[in-house]
Design a protein around this motif. Sequence first.
Motif, short mmCIF file in Angstrom:
data_model
loop_
_atom_site.label_atom_id
_atom_site.label_comp_id
_atom_site.label_asym_id
_atom_site.label_seq_id
_atom_site.Cartn_x
_atom_site.Cartn_y
_atom_site.Cartn_z
N LEU A 93 0.82 -1.21 0.00
CA LEU A 93 0.00 0.00 0.00
C LEU A 93 0.86 1.26 0.00
O LEU A 93 0.56 2.23 -0.72
CB LEU A 93 -0.93 0.00 1.22
CG LEU A 93 -2.04 -1.06 1.23
CD1 LEU A 93 -2.79 -1.02 2.55
CD2 LEU A 93 -2.98 -0.86 0.06
N SER A 129 2.70 1.50 -3.59
CA SER A 129 1.79 1.83 -4.70
C SER A 129 1.30 3.26 -4.59
O SER A 129 1.18 3.96 -5.62
CB SER A 129 0.60 0.86 -4.71
OG SER A 129 -0.10 0.94 -3.48
N THR A 130 1.06 3.72 -3.37
CA THR A 130 0.65 5.12 -3.19
C THR A 130 1.79 6.06 -3.58
O THR A 130 1.56 7.09 -4.24
CB THR A 130 0.25 5.36 -1.72
OG1 THR A 130 -0.81 4.46 -1.37
CG2 THR A 130 -0.23 6.79 -1.53
N PHE A 183 2.15 6.19 -7.33
CA PHE A 183 1.08 6.98 -7.94
C PHE A 183 1.42 8.47 -7.90
O PHE A 183 1.30 9.17 -8.92
CB PHE A 183 -0.24 6.73 -7.23
CG PHE A 183 -1.33 7.69 -7.62
CD1 PHE A 183 -1.91 7.63 -8.88
CD2 PHE A 183 -1.74 8.69 -6.75
CE1 PHE A 183 -2.91 8.53 -9.24
CE2 PHE A 183 -2.72 9.59 -7.10
CZ PHE A 183 -3.32 9.51 -8.35
N HIS A 220 1.92 9.87 -11.61
CA HIS A 220 0.67 10.24 -12.25
C HIS A 220 0.76 11.50 -13.10
O HIS A 220 -0.01 11.66 -14.06
CB HIS A 220 -0.44 10.39 -11.20
CG HIS A 220 -0.42 11.69 -10.46
ND1 HIS A 220 0.45 11.95 -9.44
CD2 HIS A 220 -1.18 12.82 -10.62
CE1 HIS A 220 0.24 13.18 -8.99
NE2 HIS A 220 -0.75 13.71 -9.67
N SER A 267 -5.16 6.95 -11.76
CA SER A 267 -5.79 6.93 -10.45
C SER A 267 -5.01 6.00 -9.53
O SER A 267 -4.13 5.25 -9.97
CB SER A 267 -7.25 6.47 -10.54
OG SER A 267 -7.30 5.09 -10.89
N ILE A 268 -5.36 6.05 -8.25
CA ILE A 268 -4.69 5.20 -7.27
C ILE A 268 -4.97 3.73 -7.56
O ILE A 268 -4.15 2.85 -7.26
CB ILE A 268 -5.14 5.58 -5.84
CG1 ILE A 268 -4.26 4.87 -4.79
CG2 ILE A 268 -6.61 5.24 -5.63
CD1 ILE A 268 -2.84 5.33 -4.76
N TRP A 269 -6.12 3.43 -8.20
CA TRP A 269 -6.46 2.05 -8.54
C TRP A 269 -5.53 1.51 -9.62
O TRP A 269 -5.24 0.30 -9.63
CB TRP A 269 -7.92 1.95 -8.98
CG TRP A 269 -8.87 2.43 -7.92
CD1 TRP A 269 -9.65 3.55 -7.97
CD2 TRP A 269 -9.10 1.81 -6.65
NE1 TRP A 269 -10.35 3.68 -6.80
CE2 TRP A 269 -10.04 2.62 -5.97
CE3 TRP A 269 -8.61 0.67 -6.02
CZ2 TRP A 269 -10.49 2.32 -4.70
CZ3 TRP A 269 -9.06 0.37 -4.75
CH2 TRP A 269 -10.00 1.18 -4.10
N ASP A 270 -5.08 2.36 -10.51
CA ASP A 270 -4.08 1.94 -11.49
C ASP A 270 -2.78 1.54 -10.79
O ASP A 270 -2.12 0.58 -11.18
CB ASP A 270 -3.80 3.07 -12.49
CG ASP A 270 -4.99 3.35 -13.38
OD1 ASP A 270 -5.71 2.39 -13.71
OD2 ASP A 270 -5.19 4.52 -13.75
N PHE A 315 -2.59 0.36 -7.71
CA PHE A 315 -2.83 -0.92 -7.05
C PHE A 315 -2.75 -2.08 -8.06
O PHE A 315 -2.23 -3.15 -7.75
CB PHE A 315 -4.19 -0.93 -6.36
CG PHE A 315 -4.26 -0.04 -5.14
CD1 PHE A 315 -3.11 0.23 -4.41
CD2 PHE A 315 -5.46 0.51 -4.73
CE1 PHE A 315 -3.17 1.04 -3.28
CE2 PHE A 315 -5.52 1.31 -3.60
CZ PHE A 315 -4.37 1.59 -2.88
N TRP A 316 -3.28 -1.84 -9.27
CA TRP A 316 -3.20 -2.87 -10.31
C TRP A 316 -1.74 -3.14 -10.69
O TRP A 316 -1.32 -4.29 -10.84
CB TRP A 316 -4.00 -2.43 -11.53
CG TRP A 316 -3.79 -3.30 -12.74
CD1 TRP A 316 -3.20 -2.96 -13.91
CD2 TRP A 316 -4.19 -4.67 -12.88
NE1 TRP A 316 -3.19 -4.00 -14.78
CE2 TRP A 316 -3.79 -5.08 -14.17
CE3 TRP A 316 -4.83 -5.58 -12.04
CZ2 TRP A 316 -4.02 -6.37 -14.65
CZ3 TRP A 316 -5.05 -6.87 -12.52
CH2 TRP A 316 -4.65 -7.25 -13.79
#
Length: 233
Positions: A49, A52-53, A56, A60, A68-71, A73-74
Amino acid sequence: MKAKISDKSFGEFLSTSYSAVASALRRLYRRLSRNFVLKLVIGVIIIGLATSTAVFFIEHSVTSGFKSIWDAFWWLFVVLTKAPGYTGLFPTTAAGRAVTIILIIIGLSIIPLITARIAAYMVARQLREERGLEKIKSKEHTVICGWNEHVDTILEGIVAREDRPEVVLVNSLVSEKMNQTLLKYKSIKPKCVYGDLTNESVLDLANVKQAAAVIILSDIAQGDISSADERAV
């Protein structure tokens, strides 16, 4: 006066909430201190976590893929699991690539260790179940304590029933004979607990307190016919 009562109630609520949270954290800490795999899993989640944050926020504004933050995480999932042939999302900055290298090292070292420990735990549990040393978690089951010539008659009667209860055999029969019995009546999937039926800890493994029925037989599993009835009593 009402304000004082309200403030007091609110203070008691905060105190109770703090105690509950502190107690939960202490229980979690005790579990972590005993469970190596759980510590590894939580450690990987926290690192994942955080990284990945971080990626981002680093990427980004530079890399179009991190929208996005979901990208992020992926991307983390792909890196840790080493998904073959996937190259659709990757960092382009030096800092982002440095974080990726750290995650690849984690994926190559810690993830296989976690899966190996989980596999070892499952194998050990299976062996304990086969040896009759695992705690039975069934409820409303039928426990048959002891072993003699009447066991086959009881089990055949259960097989003939439409509503077949779960069956747990408690005795000190040698593993070869027990395995033959489990195989013979595999249609009802009986479980076994190995040990002396007069031992409270053995009965606890069979979860007799939550059983629907307990059948006690004279135990001649070890061939000692003279004391079989005494042990059943």
